[in-house]
Every structure is written in structure tokens, then in C-alpha cells.
Motif scaffolding. Structure first.
Motif, PDB file in Angstrom:
ATOM      1  N   TYR A 208       0.849  -1.178   0.000  1.00  0.00           N
ATOM      2  CA  TYR A 208       0.000   0.000   0.000  1.00  0.00           C
ATOM      3  C   TYR A 208       0.893   1.239   0.000  1.00  0.00           C
ATOM      4  N   ILE A 271      -8.226   0.012   4.197  1.00  0.00           N
ATOM      5  CA  ILE A 271      -8.434  -1.004   3.159  1.00  0.00           C
ATOM      6  C   ILE A 271      -8.728  -2.357   3.799  1.00  0.00           C
ATOM      7  N   THR A 376      -2.583  -8.643  -4.672  1.00  0.00           N
ATOM      8  CA  THR A 376      -2.439  -7.605  -3.653  1.00  0.00           C
ATOM      9  C   THR A 376      -2.647  -8.255  -2.296  1.00  0.00           C
ATOM     10  N   LEU A 464      -7.476  -1.656  -5.776  1.00  0.00           N
ATOM     11  CA  LEU A 464      -6.950  -2.974  -5.441  1.00  0.00           C
ATOM     12  C   LEU A 464      -6.805  -3.759  -6.742  1.00  0.00           C
ATOM     13  N   VAL A 468      -7.061 -10.108  -4.391  1.00  0.00           N
ATOM     14  CA  VAL A 468      -6.825  -9.519  -3.073  1.00  0.00           C
ATOM     15  C   VAL A 468      -6.815 -10.648  -2.051  1.00  0.00           C
TER      16      VAL A 468
END
Length: 482
Positions: A208, A271, A376, A464, A468
């Protein structure tokens, strides 16, 4: 003198009652001997070669048909002679018999009957070879206890059962036959070989960054507006001695700077909260191409990983980061390392394909995160060790870890963090459902997912990309055995 009861005289002169016994006809004697081992040469296979009109070996005679010989003739049959067909001697006392296979007899006359039946290969003296059921330290070592199956080459097929089950080696012990599973050594990949494995995805350093998520055009526009405001406020302050514009611009600049600092510090937590609040979907009813979030238990795929420092086996994601603290006169860990802060010096993050079992439906899906896929991850790391110049020699494992990566430890304040997702951990995965030939997969989406503005928390929107992945610190949680 006649008598009503018949009688006859035996060979020793004794008279006995009854009629003389008629001599019984002798049953034919069948002699069968096996052909010697031909080694696959059809020229040595007897009648099989004749069927295909292949000339036989000149040194060995093959006889087929009906043979007649006088009783006084003396014959010597070679060890390789093959007789297939009835042999009819002139002697009336002998019955018909058939021999097939090698027959060896020295000085055998045609009037004498065969007294020994050979059902195996013979040696050069006409005697049957001794059977051996295992390797011997001398003499005959050929095994003649039945058909010997050929040893097939290793095919690499993974089968159940112990690895020692299979063909034997030359010493009679079980021969280990291994395929790709054993050759990869249970697939515990080290950092030196992980980078060259196409099935492993090597991730970047930062998961991030506020500057990466915030649009650069808007950022530079805001900077330009504030620069112009400060210039105008300073000009008015100098011309008419009025500081109102300069004060307003200063207050706005402080507010925007505080907002940017807030997002930089708390953006990652925002997030993570967004991922936690995102509703879970059921894989059973998910449509092809639908963006879903699935929570479940992790199962390793074909290529499990091993953590770098703790050597935790059967992981699907590993992350090891080395940080250094820079003082006033300390060396920077990286070119952007500022003083009195922690800077990242080394980072190793890898991920592979794995399976996830949905908690809601119980279905298992393949998560495509290997082979260079976009991922991610938001995986918590735990502090493994803190090292300063006074206790740098207290941990030999840490010194070894630095030596394997050619990193120096000269008077540095360092901190090592490690995170991983091992088999049995509970994770949350966000991606696109793809069904291909009854195989359920979760693949990276074509477009990044936007979190949107969180006005209540004063958080700017973030993007994103790819799949994820969210998991808490696995070292503090109990895993589910799978």
C-alpha cells in the motif's frame, strides 16, 4: 494230464493256476524340454522362425518330421538339436514318443528309451540347470523359477503405497523408483531457487502506498494551487500589509497536509476494514465472471513454499522483511531512507497457486496467484528479532540468514519481520469466478477494484489490483488440519 482249471508255467519253472497275464501296452512317454533363452532373436526360436521363412543359425540344426532309425545304430544328438514330431524307432518294444526342445545324450542308441524327462534348459553336458531363487556368490546366477517380467523404465507416475514397493535392484533389495514428486524434495523451495521457478510469483515491496493510489494529476494540481496562493498572499502582505489571504492559504494547506498524512498512516487499515466488511459470496451460486469474496481454509497446491527464516513448511505465501533504523550518522537502508525512521533494506515476498475451501458452500476453488499473476496481499507480519550492535551475535540463525543473502551487520540497528500463510490457515480471497470444464477457479479481475471514498474516516479511494488476499498473523492463530 488235463485239468478243468487252466494253468501256466512261470519263468522260474513253477506252475500256477490261471491263464497267463497278457503284457500291457506301455503308455507313450512324453519328453518336453524348454528352449534355451533366445534373447529376442527370432533366428534362435525354432519353429517360430520357420513360420516366417527366416533362415536358422548355421551352427544349430533344426530337425522336424518323422525319423526312423535301426536298433543297432548309435546316434548322438547335439545340445541344440530340436525334434518336433514323432520319432519312430524300429524296435517293437518302444512306443511312439515326441520330443521338443534340446536333447543331449552321449552315446545313446536308438533302441534305448528315454529315462529322464527334462522340463527346463540344459547345460553343455546335457544336465538341467539348477534353479536359483536369488543372487548367489558363485556358480550359476541365472534365475529359472518362471517367467521373469522385464523391468520397465521409470515413468514418473505418482502412485500410492510406500516408495520401496516396486522392482528389485541387482542385489535383491527394493529399488527406489521416484518420479517428479521425490525429485523436487517435497517442494520446499529456498530463496535462491524460488526466483527462477515460473510457478512462483515474486511480489514487490509495498502493498500500500498513498502516493500510488492518489491520482498524480490531482496531487500536482493541489500543489500548484497552494504555491500560487502563497505567492499571492505574500504579494498582498507586502503591498497593502494585509495578511488575511496568506493566513487562509496557510490554514487550508495545513488541513490538506494533515489529510494526506492521515491517509498515509491509516490508509492500509482502512483497506483492511473495507475487505472485512465486503460481503462473502457463495461459490455454489456464483456466476462465471462475477467478482466475489470467499473466506475459507487454505490447501497447498503443487508447489508449496517454505518461509525464509523460521523454515515453516507447506506455505502458499511467504514474506520476510528486514528493516533498519537510521540515526543521525547511520547508513541509509535505501536511497529514500530518511533519518530517525525505519527503512526497508531487504524484502522477499512469494506466492503460488493454492486451493481454498469455502465456509458457506464447502466447495473448493483453485486460486490463480502463481505464474506471475497480479496479487495484492494484506498479510500481517510479526516481529521475529530486534538486533542492535550490542546483541548482534546473540542469534546465530539471524547471522546465517544475513550471510546467505550477502547482507552486512556492521553496527546497524535492524528488525526482522516475517509473515506467511500456511496450509490450514483461514484467509479471505477477492477475485473473479471462472468455471472451465467443471473446474472452479478464482482469477485476477481485468480491472482494479476501487474502494471509494470513506468520508466518515476521511479516507481517499484506493485501487486494489489483481487477486486480493487477506490473512491475519498466522503465527498467533491455530490452523485447521487438512
Amino acid at each position: 494230464m488235463g485239468s478243468r482249471f487252466p494253468s501256466h508255467q512261470l519263468s522260474n519253472g513253477l506252475y500256477v493256476s490261471g491263464r497267463p497275464e497278457q503284457p500291457k501296452e506301455r503308455a507313450p512317454t512324453m519328453g518336453s524340454t524348454a528352449m534355451p533363452y533366445t534373447g529376442g532373436d527370432i533366428k534362435k526360436s525354432g519353429e517360430l522362425g520357420k513360420m516366417f521363412d527366416i533362415p536358422m543359425d548355421g551352427s544349430k540344426s533344426r530337425k522336424s518330421g518323422q525319423l526312423t532309425s535301426a536298433p543297432s545304430r548309435t546316434g548322438s544328438f547335439g545340445g541344440a538339436a530340436s525334434h518336433s514330431g514323432p520319432i519312430m524307432p524300429n524296435a517293437a518294444a518302444r512306443a511312439n514318443y515326441t520330443t521338443s526342445g534340446p536333447v543331449s545324450s552321449g552315446g545313446m542308441t536308438g533302441s534305448t528309451s528315454v529315462k529322464k524327462t527334462n522340463s527346463g534348459p540344459l547345460n553343455k553336458h546335457g544336465e538341467p540347470l539348477k534353479k536359483s531363487s536369488g543372487p548367489q556368490s558363485g556358480g550359476v546366477t541365472r534365475q529359472n523359477s518362471g517367467h521373469i517380467p522385464p523391468v520397465l523404465p521409470t515413468t514418473g507416475l505418482i502412485t500410492s503405497g510406500p516408495i520401496s514397493s516396486g522392482p528389485l535392484n541387482s542385489s535383491g533389495a527394493p529399488r527406489k523408483v521416484s518420479g517428479p514428486l521425490e525429485s523436487m524434495g517435497s517442494m520446499k523451495l529456498q530463496s535462491s531457487s524460488v526466483a527462477h521457478n515460473p510457478a512462483v510469483t515474486t511480489l514487490g515491496q509495498d502493498d500500500y502506498s498513498f502516493r500510488k493510489n492518489f491520482p498524480k494529476t490531482i496531487l500536482w494540481s493541489v500543489i500548484l494551487i497552494f504555491v500560487m496562493g502563497f505567492i499571492a498572499g505574500g504579494f498582498i502582505l507586502g503591498a497593502v500589509h494585509n495578511a488575511i489571504l496568506l493566513a487562509v492559504v496557510g490554514i487550508l494547506f495545513a488541513a490538506v497536509a494533515a489529510l494526506f498524512t492521515w491517509n498515509t498512516c491509516w490508509g492500509r487499515n482502512a483497506i483492511v476494514n473495507f475487505i472485512s466488511r465486503y460481503p462473502d459470496a457463495e461459490l455454489r451460486t456464483a456466476k462465471n465472471g462475477q467478482y466475489v469474496k470467499v473466506s475459507g481454509v487454505v490447501t497447498c497446491g503443487n508447489v508449496p513454499l517454505e518461509s525464509s527464516f523460521r523454515r515453516v513448511p507447506r506455505c502458499v505465501y511467504t514474506s520476510t522483511s528486514l528493516y533498519e533504523y537510521r540515526g543521525w550518522d547511520s547508513k541509509p537502508a535505501n536511497p529514500t531512507h530518511r533519518r530517525f525512521t525505519w527503512g526497508l533494506r531487504s524484502s522477499e515476498r512469494h506466492i503460488v497457486d493454492f486451493y481454498i475451501s469455502d465456509f458457506q458452500s464447502g466447495l473448493r476453488a483453485l486460486v490463480k496467484t502463481g505464474y506471475g499473476a497480479r496479487v495484492t496481499p494484506y498479510v500481517d507480519e510479526s516481529v521475529i528479532i530486534d538486533v542492535n550492535p550490542e546483541n548482534k551475535d546473540m542469534s546465530p540463525d539471524f547471522v546465517r540468514w544475513l550471510g546467505e543473502r550477502n547482507l552486512s551487520s556492521d553496527d546497524r540497528t535492524m528488525r526482522l519481520k516475517e509473515g506467511y500463510i500456511k496450509e490450514g490457515s483461514t484467509v479471505s480471497v477477492m477475485g473473479v469466478v471462472q468455471r472451465n470444464d467443471n473446474v472452479l477457479m478464482i482469477v485476477p479481475p481485468p480491472e482494479p477494484l476501487t474502494t471509494g471514498c470513506q468520508w466518515s474516516n476521511c479516507i481517499f479511494p484506493a485501487s486494489l489490483e489483481g487477486v486480493v488476499l487477506r490473512c491475519e498473523d498466522s503465527s498467533k492463530n491455530d490452523v485447521i488440519p487438512v
